[in-house]
Motif scaffolding. Structure first.
Motif, PDB file in Angstrom:
ATOM      1  N   ARG A 171      -9.375  -0.754  -5.266  1.00 39.81           N
ATOM      2  CA  ARG A 171      -8.108  -0.807  -4.533  1.00 39.81           C
ATOM      3  C   ARG A 171      -7.367   0.525  -4.548  1.00 39.81           C
ATOM      4  NH1 ARG A 171      -4.356  -3.698  -6.890  1.00 39.81           N
ATOM      5  NH2 ARG A 171      -5.412  -4.088  -8.865  1.00 39.81           N
ATOM      6  N   LEU A 189      -6.514   1.985   2.752  1.00 44.15           N
ATOM      7  CA  LEU A 189      -5.304   1.675   3.520  1.00 44.15           C
ATOM      8  C   LEU A 189      -5.608   0.940   4.824  1.00 44.15           C
ATOM      9  CD1 LEU A 189      -3.620   5.173   3.085  1.00 44.15           C
ATOM     10  CD2 LEU A 189      -3.188   3.119   1.724  1.00 44.15           C
ATOM     11  N   ASP A 190      -4.672   0.124   5.247  1.00 44.83           N
ATOM     12  CA  ASP A 190      -4.750  -0.614   6.509  1.00 44.83           C
ATOM     13  C   ASP A 190      -3.583  -0.175   7.386  1.00 44.83           C
ATOM     14  OD1 ASP A 190      -4.849  -2.367   8.612  1.00 44.83           O
ATOM     15  OD2 ASP A 190      -4.789  -4.188   7.394  1.00 44.83           O
ATOM     16  N   LEU A 191      -3.882   0.521   8.479  1.00 46.09           N
ATOM     17  CA  LEU A 191      -2.835   1.052   9.348  1.00 46.09           C
ATOM     18  C   LEU A 191      -2.106  -0.031  10.132  1.00 46.09           C
ATOM     19  CD1 LEU A 191      -4.489   4.299  10.764  1.00 46.09           C
ATOM     20  CD2 LEU A 191      -2.749   4.104   8.983  1.00 46.09           C
ATOM     21  N   GLU A 192      -2.583  -1.259  10.047  1.00 48.83           N
ATOM     22  CA  GLU A 192      -1.890  -2.359  10.708  1.00 48.83           C
ATOM     23  C   GLU A 192      -0.767  -2.923   9.841  1.00 48.83           C
ATOM     24  OE1 GLU A 192      -2.503  -3.258  13.885  1.00 48.83           O
ATOM     25  OE2 GLU A 192      -3.876  -1.541  13.881  1.00 48.83           O
ATOM     26  N   GLU A 193      -0.668  -2.445   8.612  1.00 45.91           N
ATOM     27  CA  GLU A 193       0.363  -2.914   7.692  1.00 45.91           C
ATOM     28  C   GLU A 193       1.274  -1.754   7.306  1.00 45.91           C
ATOM     29  OE1 GLU A 193      -1.235  -4.850   4.296  1.00 45.91           O
ATOM     30  OE2 GLU A 193      -2.615  -6.122   5.438  1.00 45.91           O
ATOM     31  N   ARG A 220      -2.494  -1.427  -3.221  1.00 47.35           N
ATOM     32  CA  ARG A 220      -3.488  -0.410  -2.871  1.00 47.35           C
ATOM     33  C   ARG A 220      -2.771   0.947  -2.870  1.00 47.35           C
ATOM     34  NH1 ARG A 220      -4.112  -4.412   0.841  1.00 47.35           N
ATOM     35  NH2 ARG A 220      -3.400  -3.166   2.617  1.00 47.35           N
ATOM     36  N   GLY A 234     -10.696   4.260   2.826  1.00 48.33           N
ATOM     37  CA  GLY A 234     -10.885   2.839   3.080  1.00 48.33           C
ATOM     38  C   GLY A 234      -9.906   1.951   2.343  1.00 48.33           C
ATOM     39  N   GLN A 267       0.842  -1.197   0.000  1.00 44.58           N
ATOM     40  CA  GLN A 267       0.000   0.000   0.000  1.00 44.58           C
ATOM     41  C   GLN A 267       0.876   1.246   0.000  1.00 44.58           C
ATOM     42  OE1 GLN A 267      -2.634  -0.247   3.362  1.00 44.58           O
ATOM     43  NE2 GLN A 267      -0.999  -0.617   4.828  1.00 44.58           N
ATOM     44  N   ILE A 320      -6.898   7.942   4.887  1.00 45.43           N
ATOM     45  CA  ILE A 320      -7.452   6.819   5.643  1.00 45.43           C
ATOM     46  C   ILE A 320      -8.947   6.671   5.373  1.00 45.43           C
ATOM     47  CG2 ILE A 320      -7.855   5.892   7.956  1.00 45.43           C
ATOM     48  CD1 ILE A 320      -4.902   5.876   6.946  1.00 45.43           C
TER      49      ILE A 320
END
Length: 290
Positions: A129, A153-157, A103, A151, A77, A148
């Motif tokens: 994506r 992006l994933d902040l855990e990655e 993404r 939707g 991402q 953010i």
């Protein structure tokens, strides 16, 4: 700079009477996402400084190599700030060449570039994506919030922030002074641990004397006709990474950053600038895990 609702940089209005830095760059790359006014300015620059085209292409190839290298590091991402119009080997298509499923949030503050980008993504069917937002680099908290909210992006990655040929456009604060150092410090804070930052910027530090004279002339043309620009030293550009660990080979000319990695879908038919003529200093850094 932490108050998201306090925006000292309201959305820019479309100004079709002036050339756009992003669209002129697209013209240098051989793209078609530019208008007559952009081509006229681009031609006036290239007439005096034809080396600017290979410099721009070297910079684009650095983007390609950086994205592929980041995907190989497990990054899927990206936030591409100052992306202009995503043509001529855009971030998500390059990432998908290595491993499908990337993404990307494209970011630009120019409304025409944002609208054009949205049309391209919708035409390609890439809106699940990928997204594009209108935001200003100088307001990192608001830009981050909007990215953010897509939707995508994933902040855990890990996330890779791309600032390719952005920082040599002067980033002035409300008081008219350059605020790039403090803005960059905030982006480093916002990135999750293990994330990456890729930067390229024009420098007149370490170039040949004849190249230095050309860069002075190019700066004067841009200052008069599009957006004021600033050439920084190599040390100043390196400082934007803070304590990030630099990926090999560290900071270098764009043409020397993994030159063995050839772009499979974008191979311009012209002689690229020699390393000492590349004029753009670049690198990729990784945020410590703790």
């Amino acid at each position: 700079m932490s108050d998201v609702d306090d925006d000292p940089f309201p959305p820019q209005q479309a100004d079709l009477s002036k050339p756009s830095v992003a669209r002129v760059y697209d013209y240098y790359l051989g793209g078609d996402a530019n208008w007559a006014i952009d081509r006229a300015f681009g031609e006036s620059v290239l007439e005096k400084y034809p080396l600017l085209r290979p410099i721009a292409i070297n910079n684009r190839l650095f983007l390609h190599r950086a994205v592929r290298r980041l995907v190989s590091q497990g990054v899927h991402q990206f936030i591409d700030i100052g992306s202009g119009v995503p043509t001529m080997g855009n971030t998500h298509s390059v990432a998908d060449e290595v491993e499908p499923g990337s993404r990307v949030v494209y970011v630009d503050h120019e409304p025409v570039a944002v609208a054009h980008s949205q049309v391209l993504l919708e035409t390609d069917g890439d809106t699940d994506r990928h997204a594009v937002i209108n935001a200003d680099f100088r307001n990192p908290d608001k830009l981050w919030q909007r990215a953010i909210e897509t939707g995508v992006l994933d902040l855990e990655e890990p996330i890779a922030v791309l600032l390719i040929a952005v920082l040599h456009v002067q980033q002035l604060g409300p008081e008219g002074t350059d605020i790039s150092p403090q803005v960059m410090a905030r982006y480093r804070e916002l990135l999750p641990p293990g994330s990456f930052l890729a930067i390229s910027q024009v420098t007149d530090d370490g170039v040949l004397p004849e190249m230095d004279a050309k860069l002075v002339g190019i700066k004067e043309m841009y200052d008069r006709s599009t957006s004021p620009v600033i050439w920084r030293s190599q040390e100043e550009i390196r400082s934007f990474f803070g304590d990030f660990e630099m990926l090999a080979p560290g900071m270098t000319w764009t043409s020397e950053w993994h030159p063995e990695d050839r772009s499979p879908n974008y191979t311009p038919d012209l002689d690229l600038a020699a390393p000492e003529e590349a004029a753009i200093w670049a690198g990729v850094g990784r945020k410590p895990l703790r």
